[in-house]
Motif scaffolding. Structure first.
Motif, mmCIF file in Angstrom:
data_model
loop_
_atom_site.group_PDB
_atom_site.id
_atom_site.type_symbol
_atom_site.label_atom_id
_atom_site.label_comp_id
_atom_site.label_asym_id
_atom_site.label_seq_id
_atom_site.Cartn_x
_atom_site.Cartn_y
_atom_site.Cartn_z
ATOM 1 N N ARG A 108 -20.179 9.200 24.269
ATOM 2 C CA ARG A 108 -20.566 8.408 25.437
ATOM 3 C C ARG A 108 -20.953 6.993 25.027
ATOM 4 N NH1 ARG A 108 -24.883 6.603 28.426
ATOM 5 N NH2 ARG A 108 -26.375 7.267 26.850
ATOM 6 N N GLU A 109 -21.731 6.883 23.954
ATOM 7 C CA GLU A 109 -22.196 5.572 23.512
ATOM 8 C C GLU A 109 -21.037 4.716 23.002
ATOM 9 O OE1 GLU A 109 -25.636 8.292 23.539
ATOM 10 O OE2 GLU A 109 -23.614 8.441 22.682
ATOM 11 N N ILE A 110 -20.073 5.348 22.334
ATOM 12 C CA ILE A 110 -18.930 4.592 21.832
ATOM 13 C C ILE A 110 -18.065 4.092 22.980
ATOM 14 C CG2 ILE A 110 -16.753 4.825 20.549
ATOM 15 C CD1 ILE A 110 -18.322 6.521 18.543
ATOM 16 N N ARG A 111 -17.868 4.923 23.974
ATOM 17 C CA ARG A 111 -17.093 4.476 25.138
ATOM 18 C C ARG A 111 -17.803 3.326 25.851
ATOM 19 N NH1 ARG A 111 -15.581 10.215 25.795
ATOM 20 N NH2 ARG A 111 -13.320 10.348 25.466
ATOM 21 N N LEU A 112 -19.128 3.408 25.936
ATOM 22 C CA LEU A 112 -19.886 2.337 26.574
ATOM 23 C C LEU A 112 -19.784 1.051 25.763
ATOM 24 C CD1 LEU A 112 -21.732 1.369 28.825
ATOM 25 C CD2 LEU A 112 -23.690 2.232 27.513
ATOM 26 N N TYR A 113 -19.815 1.170 24.430
ATOM 27 C CA TYR A 113 -19.618 0.001 23.573
ATOM 28 C C TYR A 113 -18.279 -0.665 23.899
ATOM 29 C CZ TYR A 113 -18.470 -2.713 19.395
ATOM 30 O OH TYR A 113 -18.081 -3.718 18.542
ATOM 31 N N GLY A 114 -17.234 0.134 23.954
ATOM 32 C CA GLY A 114 -15.916 -0.411 24.262
ATOM 33 C C GLY A 114 -15.882 -1.087 25.617
ATOM 34 N N ASP A 115 -16.487 -0.454 26.610
ATOM 35 C CA ASP A 115 -16.500 -1.029 27.963
ATOM 36 C C ASP A 115 -17.207 -2.377 27.975
ATOM 37 O OD1 ASP A 115 -15.193 1.222 28.887
ATOM 38 O OD2 ASP A 115 -16.986 2.167 29.723
ATOM 39 N N LYS A 116 -18.353 -2.470 27.278
ATOM 40 C CA LYS A 116 -19.119 -3.714 27.251
ATOM 41 C C LYS A 116 -18.350 -4.822 26.547
ATOM 42 C CE LYS A 116 -23.125 -2.860 29.246
ATOM 43 N NZ LYS A 116 -23.691 -3.690 30.327
ATOM 44 N N VAL A 117 -17.747 -4.491 25.414
ATOM 45 C CA VAL A 117 -16.989 -5.491 24.663
ATOM 46 C C VAL A 117 -15.805 -5.986 25.484
ATOM 47 C CG1 VAL A 117 -15.536 -5.860 22.628
ATOM 48 C CG2 VAL A 117 -17.742 -4.693 22.399
ATOM 49 N N ILE A 118 -15.086 -5.076 26.094
ATOM 50 C CA ILE A 118 -13.919 -5.448 26.899
ATOM 51 C C ILE A 118 -14.330 -6.301 28.092
ATOM 52 C CG2 ILE A 118 -12.143 -4.498 28.437
ATOM 53 C CD1 ILE A 118 -11.973 -2.146 26.346
ATOM 54 N N GLU A 119 -15.443 -5.935 28.729
ATOM 55 C CA GLU A 119 -15.952 -6.737 29.846
ATOM 56 C C GLU A 119 -16.272 -8.151 29.382
ATOM 57 O OE1 GLU A 119 -19.239 -5.941 33.101
ATOM 58 O OE2 GLU A 119 -18.844 -4.086 31.976
ATOM 59 N N GLY A 120 -16.936 -8.246 28.244
ATOM 60 C CA GLY A 120 -17.293 -9.556 27.715
ATOM 61 C C GLY A 120 -16.071 -10.387 27.357
ATOM 62 N N LEU A 121 -15.127 -9.788 26.657
ATOM 63 C CA LEU A 121 -13.902 -10.502 26.296
ATOM 64 C C LEU A 121 -13.154 -10.988 27.534
ATOM 65 C CD1 LEU A 121 -12.589 -8.092 23.515
ATOM 66 C CD2 LEU A 121 -13.475 -10.402 23.138
ATOM 67 N N SER A 122 -13.176 -10.179 28.575
ATOM 68 C CA SER A 122 -12.396 -10.475 29.785
ATOM 69 C C SER A 122 -12.979 -11.625 30.600
ATOM 70 C CB SER A 122 -12.280 -9.222 30.655
ATOM 71 O OG SER A 122 -11.585 -8.195 29.952
ATOM 72 N N THR A 123 -14.206 -12.055 30.284
ATOM 73 C CA THR A 123 -14.765 -13.217 30.972
ATOM 74 C C THR A 123 -14.073 -14.504 30.544
ATOM 75 O OG1 THR A 123 -16.458 -13.647 29.273
ATOM 76 C CG2 THR A 123 -17.050 -12.123 31.089
ATOM 77 N N GLY A 124 -13.424 -14.470 29.376
ATOM 78 C CA GLY A 124 -12.815 -15.685 28.848
ATOM 79 C C GLY A 124 -13.822 -16.638 28.227
ATOM 80 N N PHE A 125 -15.065 -16.224 28.104
ATOM 81 C CA PHE A 125 -16.128 -17.110 27.630
ATOM 82 C C PHE A 125 -16.259 -17.106 26.113
ATOM 83 C CE2 PHE A 125 -20.525 -18.119 26.525
ATOM 84 C CZ PHE A 125 -20.736 -19.282 27.254
ATOM 85 N N PHE A 126 -16.017 -15.975 25.482
ATOM 86 C CA PHE A 126 -16.305 -15.820 24.060
ATOM 87 C C PHE A 126 -15.118 -16.251 23.201
ATOM 88 C CE2 PHE A 126 -19.205 -12.982 26.252
ATOM 89 C CZ PHE A 126 -20.412 -13.315 25.654
ATOM 90 N N ASP A 127 -15.435 -16.833 22.033
ATOM 91 C CA ASP A 127 -14.422 -17.445 21.166
ATOM 92 C C ASP A 127 -13.971 -16.560 20.022
ATOM 93 O OD1 ASP A 127 -14.552 -20.286 22.345
ATOM 94 O OD2 ASP A 127 -16.647 -19.866 21.857
ATOM 95 N N ILE A 128 -14.833 -15.643 19.573
ATOM 96 C CA ILE A 128 -14.551 -14.760 18.443
ATOM 97 C C ILE A 128 -15.196 -13.413 18.737
ATOM 98 C CG2 ILE A 128 -14.890 -14.368 15.955
ATOM 99 C CD1 ILE A 128 -15.312 -17.421 15.666
ATOM 100 N N LEU A 129 -14.551 -12.331 18.314
ATOM 101 C CA LEU A 129 -15.169 -11.012 18.365
ATOM 102 C C LEU A 129 -15.678 -10.664 16.971
ATOM 103 C CD1 LEU A 129 -15.974 -8.370 19.702
ATOM 104 C CD2 LEU A 129 -13.657 -7.518 19.257
ATOM 105 N N ALA A 130 -16.998 -10.580 16.834
ATOM 106 C CA ALA A 130 -17.609 -10.260 15.543
ATOM 107 C C ALA A 130 -17.589 -8.761 15.288
ATOM 108 C CB ALA A 130 -19.051 -10.762 15.510
ATOM 109 N N HIS A 131 -17.521 -8.411 14.009
ATOM 110 C CA HIS A 131 -17.587 -7.022 13.526
ATOM 111 C C HIS A 131 -17.218 -5.998 14.618
ATOM 112 C CE1 HIS A 131 -21.527 -7.687 15.329
ATOM 113 N NE2 HIS A 131 -21.973 -8.325 14.271
#
Length: 256
Positions: A126-149
């Protein structure tokens, strides 16, 4: 390595060295460009192990003084490492548009600003799926320049071994990085700290996508800008046939 876009100083409260120490070290190493990317300060200081909100103005003054002193010797970028917290996006935009912090590195250490899930702690599907959802949501804003680790969640998960949920999650993240043209970080600090990332199997999966890569020190000590773990990260990339960009905004050069 002639650039670094993931750098912490003593201001982050779990690093050592002044801003100037990192700039001086980068110049000594022959770097052309460096970004200082402290963890972004948040109102209410939900994480006391990071720069306090009340310290930001003093930090910013010191940073500007260092830039003025060294701007003829190296390109210095003001940035932050930040989690995707929807309620903080207005603050992030203010820091970029008004205060000049142009670079934002997405590092999703926790699920929400109130604490929530610590992705370095033991976790399940559950926690890993939530991690993925949060990262994808963040990336999809178009705001972030690099995905760290991107694979940091493997820490304290099945001793760093991959399971199907982890693979599925990373495929979705890499697909989004490809769509949004967000470079993926190969994080030397994972090697430095003995954590289970960067993970070879995960980065093998990443090659199924048309991605950009950056090798970053994730330095918390000036010496980390040029230590053996940078070389280890370069060998890691080379072993997988991954060519990392030398600069964030220049695709014509490679790191080695």
């Amino acid at each position: 390595m002639i650039s670094n876009y993931h750098t912490h100083t003593r201001w982050c409260r779990h690093g050592t060295g002044e801003i100037e120490d990192y700039i001086s070290k980068a110049i000594e190493l022959g770097m052309k460009e460096i970004a200082i990317t402290e963890h972004v300060p948040l109102k209410g200081n939900p994480d006391s192990s990071r720069m306090l909100f009340e310290e930001f103005n003093a930090y910013n003054r010191e940073f500007d003084q260092v830039i003025e002193k060294y701007q003829e010797q190296i390109n210095i970028i003001k940035g932050f490492e930040a989690e995707y917290y929807p309620e903080e996006m207005e603050w992030y935009r203010y820091l970029r548009e008004v205060r000049g912090y142009e670079l934002f590195v997405l590092g999703q250490h926790r699920s929400d600003r109130r604490g929530g899930i610590d992705y370095f702690a033991p976790k399940g599907e559950r926690e890993i799926r939530l991690y993925g959802d949060k990262v994808i949501e963040g990336l999809s804003t178009g705001f972030f320049d690099i995905l760290a680790h991107p694979d940091m969640f493997l820490t304290n998960h099945y001793n760093g071994r991959l399971d199907e949920v982890s693979k599925e999650t990373m495929k979705k993240i890499f697909k989004t990085c490809e769509k949004e043209n967000v470079p993926v970080e190969i994080n030397a600090n994972g090697f430095r700290t003995g954590r289970p990332y960067p993970n070879q199997d995960i980065f093998q999966i990443s090659k199924e996508y048309d991605l950009r890569y950056l090798i970053n020190a994730d330095a918390h000590d000036p010496k980390a800008l040029g230590d053996e773990y940078i070389l280890e990260a370069e060998r890691f990339a080379e072993s997988l046939g991954i060519r990392a960009d030398a600069f964030l905004k220049n695709l014509c050069e490679v790191c080695y």
